[in-house]
Design an enzyme around this catalytic site. Sequence first.
Site, PDB file in Angstrom:
ATOM      1  N   ASP A   1       0.870  -1.022  -0.067  1.00  0.00           N
ATOM      2  CA  ASP A   1      -0.060  -0.158   0.048  1.00  0.00           C
ATOM      3  C   ASP A   1       0.802   1.115  -0.012  1.00  0.00           C
ATOM      4  OD1 ASP A   1      -1.889   1.923   0.488  1.00  0.00           O
ATOM      5  OD2 ASP A   1      -2.709   0.843   1.947  1.00  0.00           O
TER       6      ASP A   1
ATOM      7  N   TYR B   1       1.431   5.331  -0.271  1.00  0.00           N
ATOM      8  CA  TYR B   1       0.765   6.603   0.328  1.00  0.00           C
ATOM      9  C   TYR B   1       0.572   7.584  -0.992  1.00  0.00           C
ATOM     10  CZ  TYR B   1      -1.039   9.065   4.530  1.00  0.00           C
ATOM     11  OH  TYR B   1      -1.895   9.901   5.546  1.00  0.00           O
TER      12      TYR B   1
ATOM     13  N   HIS C   1      -5.072  12.613  -0.447  1.00  0.00           N
ATOM     14  CA  HIS C   1      -5.520  11.682   0.696  1.00  0.00           C
ATOM     15  C   HIS C   1      -4.582  11.612   1.705  1.00  0.00           C
ATOM     16  CE1 HIS C   1      -6.729   7.902   2.133  1.00  0.00           C
ATOM     17  NE2 HIS C   1      -5.364   7.330   2.069  1.00  0.00           N
TER      18      HIS C   1
ATOM     19  N   GLU D   1      -9.714   3.753  -4.237  1.00  0.00           N
ATOM     20  CA  GLU D   1      -8.487   3.672  -4.545  1.00  0.00           C
ATOM     21  C   GLU D   1      -8.311   3.018  -6.089  1.00  0.00           C
ATOM     22  OE1 GLU D   1      -6.311   4.248  -0.287  1.00  0.00           O
ATOM     23  OE2 GLU D   1      -5.996   2.531  -1.501  1.00  0.00           O
TER      24      GLU D   1
ATOM     25  N   TYR E   1      -1.651   3.406  15.460  1.00  0.00           N
ATOM     26  CA  TYR E   1      -0.765   3.423  13.912  1.00  0.00           C
ATOM     27  C   TYR E   1       0.532   3.938  14.355  1.00  0.00           C
ATOM     28  CZ  TYR E   1      -0.737   8.498  13.379  1.00  0.00           C
ATOM     29  OH  TYR E   1      -0.612   9.903  13.559  1.00  0.00           O
TER      30      TYR E   1
ATOM     31  N   THR F   1     -10.063  -5.586   2.302  1.00  0.00           N
ATOM     32  CA  THR F   1      -9.829  -4.851   1.400  1.00  0.00           C
ATOM     33  C   THR F   1     -10.570  -5.310   0.100  1.00  0.00           C
ATOM     34  OG1 THR F   1      -7.579  -4.209   2.214  1.00  0.00           O
ATOM     35  CG2 THR F   1      -7.777  -3.753   0.134  1.00  0.00           C
TER      36      THR F   1
END
Length: 376
Positions: free
Chosen positions: A174, A176, A181, A249, A292, A305
């Site tokens: 994934d 960024y 976003h 996405e 996180y 997902t």
Amino acid sequence: MSYIKVDKDSDFSFHNLPYGIFSTPDNPKHRIGVAIGDQILDLSEIKSFFQGPVMSRCQDVFNQPTLNAFMALGYEAWREARRTLQVLLSTKESTLRDDVSLQSRAFVHHSAATMHLPADIGCYNAGFASRLLVKKGFVPTVCHSLAVEGTSQLPRNKKAVKKKSLQTVGDYTDFYSSKDHATNVGVMFRGKENALMPNWLSLPVGYHGRASSVVVSGTPIRRPSGQMRPDPKKPSVFGPSKQLDIELEMAFFVGGGNMFGEPIPINKAHEYIFGMVLMNDWSARDIQAWEYVPLGPFLGKNFGTTISPWVVPMEALLPFVESNPIQVKARLRSRSYANQTLRFLPRRWIQGGIRILCGNYPSCPATLIHAVMGIL
């Protein structure tokens, strides 16, 4: 143009021809299909027509229950297969057009089909707003992205590839990659003044994980439970997420493979990207916000997902390629990251009054080469 009737508003035009995995009530076997109009063309029924220099030796990949083996063949095989399909479906070609018996076996109406996950996915890497799905013997990738880790590094030796051909996808990354976003999420967790971390403009930020919970669109998603701290003045609490969120996405599948320890040059990166899917990166924001730091999200992301069942070939998307956003800060080895990106605006989203720009700050090729750059 094609002899198959395609409605002018259909997502599955003659110029699209996405790949997917489907089954039917009378034949529960998972098989590879190509969508055109309201029909699905079963490639296992027409595999003998793939007579090019590459595919003539690899027709059995269309007997497989996933796209993995096909994606493992690499760039030239993908291009050759697409050209064959365009010929077979064109108005000037009689092979399929005039064979009523073959058509009855090879074509399935969308309404009669059940769609499945396009590829076997064993692990997932993440890096906000861009994804890659990677295969350990082939490589699928999901940009907003599914990305490659070490498992995407595959031997080019034909015998070695053959031995690995039954392995599943080894990784999902994934990235960024969307500045909008990354800024929105940063504001949510850290405030406006600290939205983007210092490294964001300097390298493609990504993380690995959760490929086992990548599922095809339509699969029910259970609301996750975990620790959260809604009141910063009180201890954390456990319970179901109250801030379940979505992230629309794009993701790309990677195929072909590279030698272990061998980087992928940016001018060759496009030859490793098989195609793209839509992705919903489900997120439990209250769980994510508490967990996180310092290593990134875990339970706030790993519960599911969703990806679309149809993988659109990169060749079909090339007319929509635009220049990458201007980089406001020079990146180390900056020329390694230069390339174009895809800004794809699906018709239905525009008609619904929602404008979604699926462009990445680092491009899809840039995130791919970054994933295997550690040996440079």
